[in-house]
Scaffold this active site. Structure first.
Site, PDB file in Angstrom:
ATOM      1  N   CYS A   1       0.837  -1.208   0.000  1.00 52.03           N
ATOM      2  CA  CYS A   1       0.000   0.000   0.000  1.00 52.03           C
ATOM      3  C   CYS A   1       0.868   1.253   0.000  1.00 52.03           C
ATOM      4  CB  CYS A   1      -0.882   0.020   1.237  1.00 52.03           C
ATOM      5  SG  CYS A   1      -1.800  -1.497   1.456  1.00 52.03           S
TER       6      CYS A   1
ATOM      7  N   ARG B   1       4.119   1.071  -6.829  1.00 51.71           N
ATOM      8  CA  ARG B   1       4.221   0.038  -5.795  1.00 51.71           C
ATOM      9  C   ARG B   1       3.221  -1.089  -6.021  1.00 51.71           C
ATOM     10  NH1 ARG B   1       6.510   2.370  -0.770  1.00 51.71           N
ATOM     11  NH2 ARG B   1       5.316   0.859   0.409  1.00 51.71           N
TER      12      ARG B   1
ATOM     13  N   TRP C   1      -3.456  -2.416  -1.569  1.00 53.65           N
ATOM     14  CA  TRP C   1      -3.178  -3.737  -2.127  1.00 53.65           C
ATOM     15  C   TRP C   1      -3.846  -4.711  -1.153  1.00 53.65           C
ATOM     16  CZ3 TRP C   1      -0.727  -8.410  -1.119  1.00 53.65           C
ATOM     17  CH2 TRP C   1      -0.367  -9.172  -2.240  1.00 53.65           C
TER      18      TRP C   1
ATOM     19  N   ASN D   1      -1.008   0.524   6.485  1.00 51.28           N
ATOM     20  CA  ASN D   1      -0.228  -0.442   5.725  1.00 51.28           C
ATOM     21  C   ASN D   1       0.203  -1.525   6.703  1.00 51.28           C
ATOM     22  OD1 ASN D   1       1.257  -1.783   3.842  1.00 51.28           O
ATOM     23  ND2 ASN D   1       2.787  -0.183   3.527  1.00 51.28           N
ATOM     24  N   GLY D   2      -0.132  -2.753   6.426  1.00 53.26           N
ATOM     25  CA  GLY D   2       0.243  -3.832   7.336  1.00 53.26           C
ATOM     26  C   GLY D   2      -0.938  -4.742   7.595  1.00 53.26           C
TER      27      GLY D   2
ATOM     28  N   GLU E   1      16.180 -16.489 -12.612  1.00 55.49           N
ATOM     29  CA  GLU E   1      15.735 -15.112 -12.816  1.00 55.49           C
ATOM     30  C   GLU E   1      15.047 -14.947 -14.180  1.00 55.49           C
ATOM     31  OE1 GLU E   1      15.068 -12.603 -11.325  1.00 55.49           O
ATOM     32  OE2 GLU E   1      15.290 -10.856 -12.615  1.00 55.49           O
TER      33      GLU E   1
ATOM     34  N   LYS F   1      11.313 -13.519 -14.499  1.00 53.99           N
ATOM     35  CA  LYS F   1      11.008 -12.330 -15.308  1.00 53.99           C
ATOM     36  C   LYS F   1       9.900 -12.636 -16.302  1.00 53.99           C
ATOM     37  CE  LYS F   1      12.211  -9.823 -13.717  1.00 53.99           C
ATOM     38  NZ  LYS F   1      12.834  -9.500 -12.468  1.00 53.99           N
TER      39      LYS F   1
ATOM     40  N   GLU G   1       6.447 -13.224 -14.420  1.00 53.01           N
ATOM     41  CA  GLU G   1       5.777 -12.097 -13.757  1.00 53.01           C
ATOM     42  C   GLU G   1       5.244 -11.054 -14.724  1.00 53.01           C
ATOM     43  OE1 GLU G   1       7.987  -9.954 -10.752  1.00 53.01           O
ATOM     44  OE2 GLU G   1       9.821 -10.050 -11.911  1.00 53.01           O
TER      45      GLU G   1
ATOM     46  N   HIS H   1      16.196 -35.528 -13.839  1.00 50.04           N
ATOM     47  CA  HIS H   1      15.560 -35.997 -12.605  1.00 50.04           C
ATOM     48  C   HIS H   1      14.073 -35.665 -12.560  1.00 50.04           C
ATOM     49  CE1 HIS H   1      19.467 -37.150 -11.161  1.00 50.04           C
ATOM     50  NE2 HIS H   1      19.933 -35.955 -11.494  1.00 50.04           N
TER      51      HIS H   1
ATOM     52  N   LYS I   1       5.320  -3.657  -5.919  1.00 45.21           N
ATOM     53  CA  LYS I   1       6.758  -3.399  -6.080  1.00 45.21           C
ATOM     54  C   LYS I   1       7.519  -3.749  -4.816  1.00 45.21           C
ATOM     55  CE  LYS I   1      10.511  -1.863  -8.000  1.00 45.21           C
ATOM     56  NZ  LYS I   1      11.179  -2.851  -8.871  1.00 45.21           N
TER      57      LYS I   1
HETATM   58  O1  M6R Z   1      12.995  -4.648  -3.050  1.00 51.73           O
HETATM   59  P1  M6R Z   1      13.526  -6.041  -3.026  1.00 51.73           P
HETATM   60  O2  M6R Z   1      14.705  -6.235  -3.884  1.00 51.73           O
HETATM   61  O3  M6R Z   1      13.782  -6.533  -1.618  1.00 51.73           O
HETATM   62  O4  M6R Z   1      12.359  -6.931  -3.602  1.00 51.73           O
HETATM   63  C1  M6R Z   1      12.447  -8.324  -3.587  1.00 51.73           C
HETATM   64  C2  M6R Z   1      11.392  -8.955  -4.461  1.00 51.73           C
HETATM   65  O5  M6R Z   1      10.112  -8.639  -3.982  1.00 51.73           O
HETATM   66  C3  M6R Z   1      11.514  -8.516  -5.915  1.00 51.73           C
HETATM   67  O6  M6R Z   1      12.771  -8.788  -6.438  1.00 51.73           O
HETATM   68  C4  M6R Z   1      10.452  -9.214  -6.768  1.00 51.73           C
HETATM   69  O7  M6R Z   1      10.732 -10.578  -6.873  1.00 51.73           O
HETATM   70  C5  M6R Z   1      10.357  -8.567  -8.152  1.00 51.73           C
HETATM   71  N1  M6R Z   1       9.000  -8.528  -8.578  1.00 51.73           N
HETATM   72  C6  M6R Z   1      11.170  -9.271  -9.166  1.00 51.73           C
HETATM   73  O8  M6R Z   1      11.057  -8.725 -10.420  1.00 51.73           O
END
Ligand code: M6R
Length: 585
Positions: free
Chosen positions: A2, A28, A71, A97-98, A463, A467, A470, A486, A580
């Site tokens: 949030c 965010r 959120w 937030n929380g 990664e 990518k 997501e 395996h 974010k």
């Molecule tokens: O701000 P941070 O690097 O701690 O965030 C960690 C993850 O939440 C962040 O890398 C997330 O996996 C992204 N969406 C990846 O693209």
């Protein structure tokens, strides 16, 4: 998660200022939003489901306002659940937030005397504050209520009867922007920068009472007054602009050559202070979440190759190591935002265990930055797109320098990073760029995409898959090349795209064998490698940069993920369901 923005001061268009602040927090991730302003001694508010877009506010003129991008956690995505929430008398409103963990028993007691209009835990906290405020000032009522709720929370109350904003937090970030005859509060430093460079970072367990001309600070447990520490930011932190690009993700991928080049000139002193710590430590833990966890894994390989005992930990699983942590170990925490809750929890635990913490983060003044004993800034500039790109390669560049410095070869690492910067530049235009787009168009309707790599390319394969999934929502998995036999190879079918990351290291022969195995089952083999091989159906040439070869390989993966998302008609900057910065557990 949030976003929060509040204003109190001499200007009478608080609603517009707050709306503008919320727009800066959009990156965010959120599903609904709302604004409230003081009108007389009551609250006027508007709330919406969906994105802010080009929204304008019709709220009345006011010098006091508060807004929130939600959120959803407790309660669906509805207007009724959107913040701000108002109390029964409509004189107090709350954004949050929380998660209020004990909301159920609290609600059972409050429901007899208060009218609940939403399904949220936030409204429970608000009515708790309201009930406490019947016999004492709102600031004290907030303090008492805060001490009664459990969980990691940030609360901001607008008190229309007294012209004040009240904020208290435990876990979630809050920053107060100090102006002249006006003050601001936000969940994110970036949102304040157009207004002021004088800030107070609210620490856990502190309560702030904010009026137009003053910020008072208290210890939330005891009520004792504290002296606010105003920090003047002397750095040029500019809000990121899209410029010629279509999306922030694209822009941020293109930012990388410059960032990497800058990092190749990172002060040797910074690197040396961290390597001294690693050398003295019995063991080094590296921790991060999501993309940062893959950077941590890359670091684990590199440190182990350099002869140092290192272990990567996924942030959300760090508790399993709790009993193994000792002051003789070092902790490298990696986080773009520096606010990820699992990282912050881990820092707190590490500090309790008297470990030395190195924070590798992109955000100056973030919780991780403030709590770390040694700090390395990524220097990547604001990362707006939800999908992390430039922060990832910046981490790889720093970890490569740390690993090489452990063996006294920092100069070589710096050369490799500078070469990686140039190689990355070469991928961003001309034939390679066109070929990546062409490939994205070809595979855009595939439901499953695989990425494989061995050793330092394994985290890059992970990664790559993250990518792709997501931003394009295609199902993508990353595997260690040796693991295919395996189980995962059972999934390969005619035409299944298989990205094989095959740098010229000790794993090359095995990686090519994996490519053959995949091809024999019908896989479409996309090779990222310094040299072409007949097994590749598509080949992206990257230079041989030893461990730093991971950087151009990651950039190709980022471009491919971006292009697939665009080819699928999606907005890669705001993937569904994602935020974010993950500031709740
Ligand atoms: O701000 P941070 O690097 O701690 O965030 C960690 C993850 O939440 C962040 O890398 C997330 O996996 C992204 N969406 C990846 O693209």
């Amino acid at each position: 998660m949030c976003g929060i923005f509040g204003y109190i001061g001499k200007k009478n268009h608080a609603a517009e200022i707050v709306l503008d602040g919320l727009k800066k927090l959009e990156y965010r991730g959120y599903d609904s939003w709302g604004i409230a302003v003081k009108k007389g001694t009551t609250i006027k508010r508007e709330r919406h489901v969906g994105k802010i877009g080009a929204a304008k506010t019709k709220l009345p003129v006011s010098n006091l306002g508060l807004g929130h991008t939600r959120w959803a956690t407790h309660g669906g995505v509805t207007i009724g659940n959107a913040h701000p929430h108002v109390d029964c008398a409509n004189t107090l409103c709350l954004v949050h937030n929380g998660i209020v963990e004990n909301f159920r028993p609290l609600k059972e007691k409050l429901v007899k005397k208060h009218k609940f209009l939403s399904e949220t835990d936030t409204e429970v906290a608000l009515h708790l504050i309201e009930s406490k405020a019947q016999k004492q000032p709102v600031a004290r009522a907030l303090r008492v209520a805060f001490n009664q709720v459990t969980g990691m929370n940030a609360f901001i109350v607008l008190n229309a009867k007294k012209d004040e904003l009240l904020a208290v937090k435990n876990g979630s970030p809050l920053v107060i922007g100090v102006g002249k005859g006006e003050n601001f509060i936000a969940s994110d430093l970036w949102a304040l920068l157009d207004h002021t460079n004088r800030v107070i970072f609210l620490e856990d367990g502190q309560l702030a009472q904010i009026s137009a001309g003053q910020v008072k600070l208290f210890d939330a447990a005891s009520g004792k007054a504290l002296k606010p520490q105003v920090k003047r930011l002397d750095w040029q932190a500019q809000q990121s602009r899209l410029g010629r690009f279509h999306h922030f993700m694209e822009k941020e991928i293109y930012d990388q050559p410059k960032i990497l080049d800058d990092l190749s000139r990172l002060s040797p002193g910074t690197i040396a202070s961290v390597t001294r710590l690693i050398k003295k430590a019995d063991k080094t833990f590296l921790l991060g979440c999501g993309t940062a966890s893959y950077a941590a894994l890359f670091g684990e390989y590199l440190l182990n190759f350099s002869g140092y005992d290192a272990q990567a930990i996924v942030g959300s699983e760090f508790q399993k190591f709790a009993r193994l942590l000792t002051p003789k170990q070092a902790f490298l925490m990696l986080s773009q935002s520096g606010e990820t809750i699992d990282v912050v929890d881990a820092v707190n635990l590490a500090k309790k265990k008297k470990m030395r913490v190195v924070g590798i983060t992109n955000v100056l003044g973030s919780t991780l930055y403030r709590k770390s004993d040694l700090k390395i800034l990524l220097g990547a500039g604001q990362e707006v797109a939800v999908a992390s790109t430039k922060a990832f390669t910046a981490k790889l560049a720093i970890l490569t320098q740390l690993a090489y410095q452990l063996n006294g070869n920092l100069d070589e690492a710096k050369k490799l990073i500078a070469q990686a910067a140039r190689a990355t530049q070469g991928l961003l235009s001309g034939k390679v760029r066109a070929d990546i787009k062409k490939l994205a168009t070809k595979i855009k309707d595939e439901d499953d995409i695989f990425a494989v790599g061995r050793l330092t390319s394994f985290p890059i394969a992970l990664e790559t898959a993250l990518k792709i999934k997501e931003v394009s929502y295609a199902h993508a998995e990353g595997y260690a090349g040796g693991e295919l036999k395996h189980g995962p190879i059972a999934l390969i079918d005619q035409g299944t795209p298989c990205i094989v990351i095959a740098p010229k290291d000790q794993s090359l022969t095995d990686s090519l064998s994996a490519a053959h195995e995949l091809k024999a089952r019908g896989g479409l083999i996309i090779g990222i490698s310094p040299q072409n091989d007949p097994v590749f159906d598509v080949h992206f040439k990257v230079p041989d940069l030893k461990e730093a070869s991971a950087i151009p390989a990651a950039v190709i993966a980022q471009l491919l993920a971006y292009d697939i998302a665009v080819a699928r008609g999606l907005n890669p900057d705001k993937p569904r369901n994602l935020a974010k910065s993950v500031t709740v557990r």
